[in-house]
Design an enzyme around this catalytic site. Structure first.
Site, mmCIF file in Angstrom:
data_model
loop_
_atom_site.group_PDB
_atom_site.id
_atom_site.type_symbol
_atom_site.label_atom_id
_atom_site.label_comp_id
_atom_site.label_asym_id
_atom_site.label_seq_id
_atom_site.Cartn_x
_atom_site.Cartn_y
_atom_site.Cartn_z
ATOM 1 C CD1 TRP A 34 -3.085 1.241 1.057
ATOM 2 C CD2 TRP A 34 -1.471 2.411 2.075
ATOM 3 N NE1 TRP A 34 -3.598 2.464 1.396
ATOM 4 C CE2 TRP A 34 -2.620 3.207 2.028
ATOM 5 C CE3 TRP A 34 -0.324 2.952 2.671
ATOM 6 C CZ2 TRP A 34 -2.682 4.500 2.543
ATOM 7 C CZ3 TRP A 34 -0.366 4.239 3.192
ATOM 8 C CH2 TRP A 34 -1.529 5.002 3.124
ATOM 9 C CB SER A 100 3.189 -4.070 3.076
ATOM 10 O OG SER A 100 2.612 -3.222 4.031
ATOM 11 C CG MET A 101 -1.661 -3.879 0.725
ATOM 12 S SD MET A 101 -2.995 -2.690 0.330
ATOM 13 C CE MET A 101 -4.453 -3.740 0.311
ATOM 14 C CG HIS A 258 6.897 -1.297 6.006
ATOM 15 N ND1 HIS A 258 6.345 -2.414 6.587
ATOM 16 C CD2 HIS A 258 6.078 -0.988 4.950
ATOM 17 C CE1 HIS A 258 5.249 -2.777 5.944
ATOM 18 N NE2 HIS A 258 5.068 -1.935 4.939
#
Length: 288
Positions: A34, A100-101, A258
């Site tokens: 995202w 991530s997403m 991240h």
């Protein structure tokens, strides 16, 4: 521009997903985070293709150059879109890699579609198993954190994304793991997402419980997470994954943010290549 038609929205319009398909050999499907597009995988696309894999990456609905319907921004729909990609390209023996997403798509696909066509799965900086703090998930993140994200997007999406990009890559006063040009590239990639999809998907990845989905995974599983991930803390996500997928390999990249796919690209590429080949990533990573 390449597009796959995955299905129809509530109004009967075809949903088209922008995608890239490079190379031959065993297929690896990369699922972005995202609010980016498949282009975030630039360095992985090249490295995996050069190793003789067929590499497919697509942009989910609502983002980049894919269709932007007003509805369908939930993980059941995202998983169905992933199924359509695998089915339409008739892929077999697939390694799914979700960032991530995108890790949520991997988990929900494995639970919802019984892991059809898939032989391996990898979760990179993923939002799994369940981010939101609830009565039965006390280790999660307070809802206020996600409410503030939505408020920031609604107030000034472009300014919010600019600050998000720095946190994403771990940029600070004493830390510059990526160039200013990379920050600009990331900002431009994220800006073309549909505003509604950007907000609704925050609710999707923060509020969806993937714990039961993870429990269905029987194939080899790799979990990679940055030790300094300030957006999806490893204590909430990566470190908890082996509770729900006991056979998973968990590899922490000490000091990594991240968005580790660029500042840690050499290591990530090596680990993904090793994993797809069936090697022991944990032992390999210990040498770096």
């Amino acid at each position: 521009m390449n597009h796959l038609i995955t299905g129809q929205d509530a109004r009967g319009n075809d949903i088209k997903l922008d995608y890239i398909d490079h190379g031959d050999g065993k297929p690896v499907v990369l699922i972005h985070g995202w609010p980016a597009t498949y282009k975030m995988w630039e360095y992985q696309l090249n490295a995996l293709t050069e190793q003789g894999f067929r590499v497919i990456a697509y942009t989910r609905r609502g983002f980049g150059n894919s269709s932007k319907p007003s509805e369908g921004h939930d993980y059941d729909t995202y998983a169905d879109d992933l199924k359509a990609v695998l089915d339409q390209l008739d892929l077999q023996d697939v390694t799914l890699v979700g960032f991530s997403m995108g890790g949520g798509e991997v988990a929900r696909y494995m639970g919802r579609h019984a892991g059809a066509r898939v032989s391996r799965v990898a979760f990179v900086s993923a939002v799994t198993p369940f981010l939101l703090k609830t009565a039965d998930n006390p280790e999660g993140v307070d809802r206020q954190t996600f409410d503030e994200m939505v408020e920031g997007l609604e107030k000034d999406r472009f300014d919010y994304l600019q600050g998000f990009g720095k946190k994403f890559y771990g940029v600070g006063l004493l830390s510059n793991p990526v160039s200013e040009a990379t920050l600009d590239w990331t900002q431009a990639m994220c800006q073309i997402a549909d505003p509604r999809a950007t907000i609704l998907s925050v609710r999707a990845w923060s509020e969806t419980d993937f714990r039961q989905d993870l429990g269905t995974i029987q194939v080899p599983t790799l979990v990679i997470h940055g030790g300094d991930d300030a957006l999806v803390p490893p204590a909430v996500s990566g470190e908890r994954m082996t509770r729900f997928v006991p056979h998973a390999e968990f590899v922490e990249y000490a000091g990594a943010p991240h968005g580790l796919f660029i500042p840690e690209k050499e290591r990530l590429n090596r680990d993904l290549i090793t994993f797809v080949h069936g090697g022991d990533v944990q032992k390999t990573s210990d040498r770096y």
